[in-house]
Design a protein around this motif. Structure first.
Motif, PDB file in Angstrom:
ATOM      1  N   ALA A 152       0.835  -1.206   0.000  1.00 33.22           N
ATOM      2  CA  ALA A 152       0.000   0.000   0.000  1.00 33.22           C
ATOM      3  C   ALA A 152       0.864   1.248   0.000  1.00 33.22           C
ATOM      4  O   ALA A 152       0.559   2.233  -0.690  1.00 33.22           O
TER       5      ALA A 152
ATOM      6  N   ALA B  92      -4.413   1.468  -3.227  1.00 33.70           N
ATOM      7  CA  ALA B  92      -3.598   1.319  -2.018  1.00 33.70           C
ATOM      8  C   ALA B  92      -4.448   0.880  -0.837  1.00 33.70           C
ATOM      9  O   ALA B  92      -4.032   0.040  -0.024  1.00 33.70           O
TER      10      ALA B  92
ATOM     11  N   ASP C  93      -3.910  -2.511   1.310  1.00 32.10           N
ATOM     12  CA  ASP C  93      -3.821  -2.493   2.767  1.00 32.10           C
ATOM     13  C   ASP C  93      -4.786  -3.512   3.365  1.00 32.10           C
ATOM     14  O   ASP C  93      -4.441  -4.282   4.271  1.00 32.10           O
TER      15      ASP C  93
END
Length: 494
Positions: A101, A116, A120
């Protein structure tokens, strides 16, 4: 506890409340989860047609990507068919990144911020999935859904292999197959006159003039915003939205959540064609010399909404006690034998190419394709489930004297590239590559498997052209582009 996204720290905070006993194991699994997702992301960055990557330069120390803004991204030489985590760090203009991320944020490319967040979530969810695992049982599973629960890491090549945005930690533990829960499906009564129904809807899911549509509890709470009467205890399968219930049935529920690439629901179109596709598949199986079976669609219904629909299928276990999804083969010792892998590849390619020649391209990835083993563990035949994404060529069917089913829409095409992409991308770059686990192992299996296969134009294309694969990273960075996008991987046979 519903939220649009979760980070590693947010997962840890929630876990401390709902399952504090898992906190230490979750933290211990995070580095491995980061490497697993970073390896998948690096594969996408190095092999997909990303518009902001202008050159790829191989050197003795690895591979360098030259970006459109002049920066350089450096990492190890990638194996596009590797399933083990091989990348622990990459460097962007000398700055090291070990979290996917953070790397995507650092790249600063269009739509990178949204991607991103998904990366994550993928890392955190994967660490959670690994944290609840117990030692692998030594006995052969009794139920088909037990095989599905053994697949912990999700898609072998997608950076969003475990991304489940919109699912809290508690919901993942309650619904994720790798956590081995029992899910209580709700039943929503809908007047039969207001539903589109194909096939036979069973009596046990009727209440007079109303159909009782099985609904996933996550869907009931977050999408339908309504309560459903409790109905069926079920075991979630790999896709999460399909579950095994009693009576050798699987229930595909509408689950309007983004899992890996797509928002999942059940379109009215797929309900309308389900019975026709199922009947057509049975006629195809008769031409496959016992090497391929299809799971029958028993019934499908929708209240004219992709958010409220269900498909009932027979369990693949009706075709044998030792049947398992190809994705679950990696949890056994079988693929570690080069001879076994070659035998399996020969079976899979014989079936896939013969069917393609007749005019049907399967979406034969490790979730849809199952293998039946004999008592010694040898692969003897295949089972295919979920016909919604196959492709059918009327021209090829007619050439072989096969009646063309009354179908229209996305499943129908005579385009050769589309047909080959569908099969080669799912079967070779997906199921076989994921089972082999490396380019070297895949090459060895294919070299042995193709020797005695009929030299059809499709096989020649497989042998001589780059291997098509879905551009999974590009697709997540192109939210305005509908449908699949593709890349070309090095042909393992060349």
């Amino acid at each position: 506890m519903h939220r649009p996204r979760a980070t590693e720290a947010e997962f840890a905070d929630e876990l401390a409340v709902v399952r504090p006993d898992l906190a230490a194991r979750y933290a211990a699994e995070l580095p491995g989860a980061r490497a697993a997702v970073l390896s998948r992301l690096w594969r996408g960055l190095t092999h997909e047609p990303l518009p902001w990557v202008v050159a790829r330069e191989a050197g003795r120390e690895g591979l360098t990507l030259r970006l459109a803004d002049g920066r350089r991204l450096h990492g190890p030489h990638p194996d596009p068919y590797a399933t083990a985590a091989q990348v622990t760090v990459v460097r962007l203009d000398g700055t090291p990144y070990d979290r996917p991320a953070h790397l995507m944020t650092g790249l600063g490319v269009p739509h990178g911020t949204e991607f991103a967040a998904e990366l994550d979530d993928s890392v955190a969810s994967l660490a959670l999935s690994r944290a609840t695992q117990e030692p692998r049982p030594t006995t052969w599973p009794v139920h088909d859904w037990e095989w599905e629960q053994r697949v912990v890491d999700g898609h072998p090549f997608h950076p969003n292999c475990r991304s489940r945005p919109g699912f809290s930690v508690a919901e993942q533990l309650a619904y994720g197959p790798e956590h081995r829960p029992v899910v209580r499906l709700g039943l929503v009564p809908v007047p039969a006159a207001e539903c589109l129904v194909t096939g036979e809807w069973p009596e046990d899911l009727r209440d007079g003039e109303r159909l009782l549509l099985p609904v996933h509890p996550w869907q009931a709470e977050h999408v339908l915003k309504r309560s459903a009467s409790e109905g069926l205890d079920a075991h979630p399968l790999m896709s999460l939205r399909t579950l095994a219930v009693t009576g050798e049935r699987h229930v595909k529920t509408a689950l309007s959540a983004r899992l890996t690439s797509s928002v999942r629901d059940i379109s009215v179109y797929s309900i309308g064609v389900s019975a026709t596709l199922s009947g057509f598949a049975e006629t195809l199986a008769d031409r496959m010399d016992g090497l391929l079976h299809f799971t029958r669609t028993l019934g499908a219904a929708t209240a004219n909404s992709p958010d409220l629909a269900a498909v009932l299928r027979e369990s693949p276990q009706v075709h044998g006690d030792r049947v398992l999804p190809v994705a679950a083969l990696a949890t056994t010792d079988l693929p570690h034998s080069a001879a076994w892998l070659a035998e399996f590849a020969r079976l899979a390619l014989t079936v896939g190419l013969r069917l393609l020649e007749l005019g049907v391209a399967l979406e034969a990835h490790g979730q849809n394709l199952l293998v039946v083993l004999d008592q010694e563990g040898a692969p003897v035949r295949l089972v295919y489930r979920d016909l919604a994404d196959i492709r059918i060529s009327p021209a090829r069917l007619a050439r072989h004297g096969i009646p063309v089913p009354e179908l229209s829409g996305r499943v129908v095409t005579d385009d050769v590239t589309t047909l080959r992409r569908k099969l080669f991308g799912s079967l070779v770059a997906g199921a076989l590559a994921g089972t082999a686990g490396s380019a070297a192992a895949l090459r060895g299996a294919l070299e042995s498997a193709v020797r005695d296969l009929p030299r059809t134009p499709d096989l020649i294309a497989l042998l001589e052209q780059p291997l098509p694969a879905k551009a999974l990273t590009l697709m997540r960075l192109s939210p305005g582009t509908p449908g699949d996008q593709w890349t070309q991987l090095p042909n393992p046979l060349r």
